[in-house]
Each structure stands twice: as C-alpha cells, then as structure tokens.
Design a protein around this motif. Sequence first.
Motif, PDB file in Angstrom:
ATOM      1  N   GLY A  26      44.147  41.236  31.482  1.00 24.19           N
ATOM      2  CA  GLY A  26      43.718  42.272  32.415  1.00 24.19           C
ATOM      3  C   GLY A  26      42.276  42.077  32.847  1.00 24.19           C
ATOM      4  N   ALA A  27      41.431  41.684  31.911  1.00 24.86           N
ATOM      5  CA  ALA A  27      40.019  41.434  32.235  1.00 24.86           C
ATOM      6  C   ALA A  27      39.889  40.244  33.182  1.00 24.86           C
ATOM      7  N   GLN A  28      40.670  39.201  32.938  1.00 26.09           N
ATOM      8  CA  GLN A  28      40.648  38.023  33.819  1.00 26.09           C
ATOM      9  C   GLN A  28      41.167  38.391  35.208  1.00 26.09           C
ATOM     10  N   ASN A  29      42.231  39.182  35.252  1.00 25.24           N
ATOM     11  CA  ASN A  29      42.785  39.623  36.541  1.00 25.24           C
ATOM     12  C   ASN A  29      41.794  40.503  37.294  1.00 25.24           C
ATOM     13  N   ALA A  30      41.075  41.347  36.563  1.00 28.34           N
ATOM     14  CA  ALA A  30      40.061  42.195  37.198  1.00 28.34           C
ATOM     15  C   ALA A  30      38.940  41.340  37.789  1.00 28.34           C
ATOM     16  N   ALA A  31      38.543  40.294  37.069  1.00 28.05           N
ATOM     17  CA  ALA A  31      37.505  39.385  37.578  1.00 28.05           C
ATOM     18  C   ALA A  31      37.996  38.649  38.819  1.00 28.05           C
ATOM     19  N   ASN A  32      39.258  38.198  38.789  1.00 23.27           N
ATOM     20  CA  ASN A  32      39.835  37.532  39.962  1.00 23.27           C
ATOM     21  C   ASN A  32      39.885  38.489  41.147  1.00 23.27           C
ATOM     22  N   PHE A  33      40.304  39.723  40.864  1.00 24.71           N
ATOM     23  CA  PHE A  33      40.373  40.728  41.924  1.00 24.71           C
ATOM     24  C   PHE A  33      39.001  40.959  42.536  1.00 24.71           C
ATOM     25  N   LYS A  34      37.991  41.114  41.690  1.00 25.26           N
ATOM     26  CA  LYS A  34      36.639  41.393  42.185  1.00 25.26           C
ATOM     27  C   LYS A  34      36.164  40.282  43.124  1.00 25.26           C
ATOM     28  N   LYS A  35      36.403  39.036  42.737  1.00 23.91           N
ATOM     29  CA  LYS A  35      35.997  37.902  43.572  1.00 23.91           C
ATOM     30  C   LYS A  35      36.739  37.927  44.910  1.00 23.91           C
ATOM     31  N   GLU A  36      38.053  38.093  44.846  1.00 21.75           N
ATOM     32  CA  GLU A  36      38.858  38.096  46.069  1.00 21.75           C
ATOM     33  C   GLU A  36      38.567  39.319  46.928  1.00 21.75           C
TER      34      GLU A  36
END
Length: 136
Positions: free
Chosen positions: A70-80
Amino acid sequence: MKIKKNELNNIHFLLVGLTLKGTVSRSRTKLDKQIIDALNEVGKEEKELAEDNDGSVVDGKIIFPKTEDGAQNAANFKKEHTELLAEKVIFNETIEGHYDRLKSVLNEYEGEFSGNDAQAYDTLLDALEEAEKAEG
C-alpha cells in the motif's frame, strides 16, 4: 488556450467571483463551463489513477492499505498524480471574440485580488495572451 490541470480550480473560483455584465459575463460563463467539465474529467482521472494503484476513494479522500504494498502504491500514485496535474488542458474559444473580451475586461478590472485569486488572475491572463499569440 492551455491551462495546467492543477490551476483549474483556482481559475474557476476566480471566474465565479468576478462581477461582470453583458457579453463579458457570457464569455466568462462559457469559459467556466469548459473549466468545470475539465475539473470533472480530472476527478475521474484521479479516481482511476487511485484504483489502478489499488487505492480507493472514500468521502473524497484517496486511501491506500496500510501495508508495504500500500505504501509503494501510494508513492506510485503520488508520482503519477503530480504528472497528471502538470498536464495542460486545451480550451477552444466557442464563440469568436469571447477570449478577447474577457482578456480586455480582466486587464481593466478594478477589483483587488490576493492569494489564490491573484495567482489565478495572472495564470488566466497569461493563458489568454498566449492563445492570442498562437492565433497569429
């Protein structure tokens, strides 16, 4: 005319707060309708982006599971998401002369702007001027 997605909301609030009459008011209303449509599209894109990253939207907030993934997905989301908001929306003048009228009135507007409205005012005038230059 081109406006970054992250600037649309402030420009919308600036436009609805202006006291304008007649044809200039109509010009403002037509542009604001296009901005509202673009904002709705951005909202859909944000939701899709969250879901693509295994997030969900709850009460207008994007939530990711409190796990390592979830933390990795949140980081990916923030970048995108940052990239998404940096994109520019292209607006087309639907009635000839509307942008010129709006630009002219904004240049002569006697009201005072501060904070987000001042930034939105500057951004909108820049976009209108750039659109005029692009037309030739």
